[in-house]
Design an enzyme around this catalytic site. Structure first.
Site, PDB file in Angstrom:
ATOM      1  N   SER A   1      -9.576  -1.169   7.430  1.00 55.39           N
ATOM      2  CA  SER A   1      -9.028  -0.909   6.090  1.00 55.39           C
ATOM      3  C   SER A   1      -8.276  -2.061   5.444  1.00 55.39           C
ATOM      4  CB  SER A   1      -8.113   0.312   6.133  1.00 55.39           C
ATOM      5  OG  SER A   1      -8.867   1.476   6.130  1.00 55.39           O
TER       6      SER A   1
ATOM      7  N   LYS B   1       0.861  -1.186   0.000  1.00 50.89           N
ATOM      8  CA  LYS B   1       0.000   0.000   0.000  1.00 50.89           C
ATOM      9  C   LYS B   1       0.895   1.233   0.000  1.00 50.89           C
ATOM     10  CE  LYS B   1      -3.870   1.646   2.945  1.00 50.89           C
ATOM     11  NZ  LYS B   1      -4.613   1.312   4.194  1.00 50.89           N
TER      12      LYS B   1
ATOM     13  N   SER C   1      -9.471   1.298   3.227  1.00 51.80           N
ATOM     14  CA  SER C   1      -8.615   2.097   2.370  1.00 51.80           C
ATOM     15  C   SER C   1      -7.570   1.276   1.610  1.00 51.80           C
ATOM     16  CB  SER C   1      -7.895   3.146   3.201  1.00 51.80           C
ATOM     17  OG  SER C   1      -7.057   2.522   4.158  1.00 51.80           O
TER      18      SER C   1
END
Lengths: 106, 532
Positions: free
Chosen positions: B196, B96, B172
């Site tokens: 997330s 990420k 996310s």
């Protein structure tokens, strides 16, 4: 229902957050903040009293699971040049900070 | 079979047994990315518009092919020399874009960090490299991780769900979940502050593990909510998640919240029997609260029947394997999870966002400015999207002395009560004595792109089944358990007491094994050729 965050309060928050908002964005943000306050106000209904503790972390940190603090010594960071390279404005190895205005503090 | 859809453990075995080289695996994976991912996310460009855009995954913000090639060559040399290249030898993975990797941009999905090159490497990235894994690139996310659909990223196009590209990936860690589901790397590292990792994993049909807070170092993670953030893996199977946790868990002198707790042998735990384990079901996780924008009210509904039935079916399988299912487990403070999160996460986020100023690093306004204050306002106004702005403004409102009505203290007390709910049900001497709780991961399957984005309250409520875990600090594992009638994945979540990741992985693995011959296990996202 009265907005918790009035236009005046919102203006103050925007100033504290150091934001210059694009045209039209302020009204959307203020509406969303007030909608979020509807949810936050639910906390008023929680049965808590002076005896109820607070939790800064979910998992408690005790002597058993906390690391020993590092020794407080200064050392040269190995990434100095890489860090300085990121600054928008440099002079003689120093980061240039624009003029700081003199204004009345709140 | 192409390697890009193999489990990480199988790829590592093939490489270690010299049946394939790490360089070959890397090139196959990069080819896979080129064929399904489309344009990588960038600032100041349009969102998906063309037919090709709309049918691509857009998980990536950037490829790190040269970086990965260096790692692959090193692995191949080690294999050739008869050395042990590590448990994740030659396994391609993504990170990420919230983790720092020295010499590689770290954007956090924000324009304000769009030109930032990380001068240091996160602990988890270093540990993945030590285990032999190859980082092939960074993947998209909600801006600064603020969101539950990945639509708030400033880097467009935003990720699209591989199972149906008109749907969100969740967030996310949406780029992470999409990449893993689409065969663009066997693993992705994500972060979980309110759900997330688990919510996008459920939406994209992958495994996602949020470890206990402090189990994994946060060093090198661009911070959102410092008392809540947990790095962890997204994978296509439970064993891979165990392998990654084994590699990244443990204390770290550079993060004093990384707990000094021994790391168990997670792989040894995996295949153990689940006979006699006590698994709870709670009604609080089978109803949902949502915000009705028309009336401005919060309403409550039972959860979607398809999701409820899927979870009850998981409970049935676990019972068949000898687990004791305990129903009607009370978690009375669950409904305060989101309101509490609105307070704590916003206060922490606003504190963490004040450092971005256009002076030390990152974006600086190209407009003229008279002094420092004007520079701040112009830089931050132009380079933060609406989500960071909302979080800063709310964080300041809730914590500023002149506006504070005790919101923050009240939220910390609510957090203690949420923690206490879990302590009660997991207490080995208590009434319930649960080993784990089984819940749905999400109140719905993946919703349409644009369907919720813009309504910040409704979006936040999509985390309501994951967020209490973060308040309590306990671990949570989501595993795919089937599909709804629209062909979208459904996730089930196992929650357990502090540091019980081994047990949660064991439960996930048991479910995986007992359902391994079911038809739904053979489904692949339509992007993937059927015979791969």
């Amino acid at each position: 229902m009265t907005d918790k965050i009035s236009s005046d309060v919102f203006k103050r928050l925007v100033d504290l957050a150091s934001l210059e908002l694009p045209e039209g964005e302020g009204e959307y943000l203020r509406k969303e903040l007030n909608n979020q306050m509807v949810s936050i106000e639910v906390l008023e209904s929680i049965p808590i009293d002076a005896e109820t503790g607070t939790a800064a972390h979910g998992v408690p940190y005790t002597e058993m699971n906390s690391p020993v603090p590092r020794e407080d010594v200064s050392r040269q960071d190995p990434h100095r040049e890489d860090i300085l390279k990121q600054a928008p404005e440099l002079e003689d190895g120093y980061i240039v900070v624009p003029d700081i205005s003199h204004e009345e503090l709140y | 079979m192409k390697t890009y859809y193999l489990p990480a453990y199988a790829i590592a075995d093939l490489i270690k047994s010299r049946q394939i080289s790490a360089v070959e695996v890397l090139e196959e994976t990069l080819e896979r990315v080129r064929s399904v991912d489309g344009r990588a996310g960038q600032v100041d460009v349009s969102n998906a518009q063309s037919k090709e855009d709309l049918n691509s995954v857009h998980a990536f913000t950037q490829l790190a092919d040269e970086h990965a090639r260096g790692q692959a060559e090193k692995i191949d040399q080690m294999v050739k020399a008869g050395e042990n290249p590590g448990p994740l030898a030659g396994v391609p993975y993504t990170a990420k874009d919230i983790f720092t990797v020295k010499g590689i941009p770290a954007t956090a999905g924000s324009k304000i960090l769009s030109n930032y090159i990380a001068p240091y490497t996160a602990t988890v990235i270093e540990r993945m490299a030590e285990a032999g894994a190859m980082m092939i690139g960074k993947v998209n996310l909600d801006e600064f991780t603020y969101g539950s659909s990945s639509e708030s990223s400033a880097l467009k196009p935003v990720p699209r769900n591989p199972w149906d590209t008109s749907r969100v990936t969740g967030g996310s860690s949406g780029g992470s979940a999409a990449a893993v589901a689409a065969g663009e790397g066997a693993i992705s590292l994500g972060t979980d502050t309110g759900g997330s990792i688990r919510q996008p994993a459920a939406f994209c049909g992958t495994v996602g593990l949020k470890p206990t807070y402090g189990r994994v170092s946060r060093y090198g993670l661009i911070a959102f909510g410092s008392s809540l953030d947990c790095p962890g893996p997204l994978t296509r199977n439970v064993m891979d998640a165990a392998l990654v946790l084994q590699a990244i868990a443990g204390e770290d002198p550079r993060d004093n919240t990384a707990a000094v707790v021994p790391v168990p042998d997670y792989l040894a735990e995996l295949e153990k029997d689940i006979h006699g384990l006590r698994i709870g079901l709670s009604e609080e996780f089978f109803r949902v609260t949502y915000f009705d924008a028309k009336t401005g009210e919060l309403k409550e509904n039972p959860i979607d029947n398809e999701i409820k039935d899927a979870i009850l079916s998981v409970a049935g399988y676990l019972a068949q394997l000898g687990a004791d299912i305990v129903v009607d487990v009370p978690l009375p403070h669950t409904k305060y999870g989101i309101p509490t999160y609105f307070v704590i996460s916003r206060v922490e986020a606003s504190s963490n966002l004040l450092r971005y100023d256009g002076v030390k690093y990152g974006y600086r306004t190209d407009q003229p400015f008279a002094d420092l204050r004007e520079l701040y306002r112009k830089t931050r106004g132009a380079a933060f999207g609406v989500e960071p702005k909302l979080r800063m403004l709310m964080g300041i409102y809730l914590s500023a002395a002149q506006f504070d009505k005790g919101y923050y203290q009240r939220a910390l007390k609510a957090r203690a009560l949420i923690r206490s709910d879990f302590e009660t049900i997991f207490d080995p001497k208590g009434k319930y004595r649960l080993d784990a709780l089984l819940t749905p991961t999400t109140p719905s399957t993946a919703f349409p792109i644009g369907g919720v984005y813009g309504d910040s309250v409704l979006m936040q409520y999509s985390d309501q089944l994951t967020v209490t875990t973060n308040h309590a600090g306990i671990p949570g594992l989501t595993v795919p358990v089937g599909f709804d009638k629209e062909g979208l994945p459904i996730g089930a979540q196992f929650l357990g007491p502090d540091y019980s990741e081994g047990l949660l992985l064991r439960l996930g693995r048991a479910f995986e094994k007992v359902t391994e011959n079911e038809d739904w296990r053979d489904r692949r996202p339509p992007l993937l050729p059927a015979n791969d």
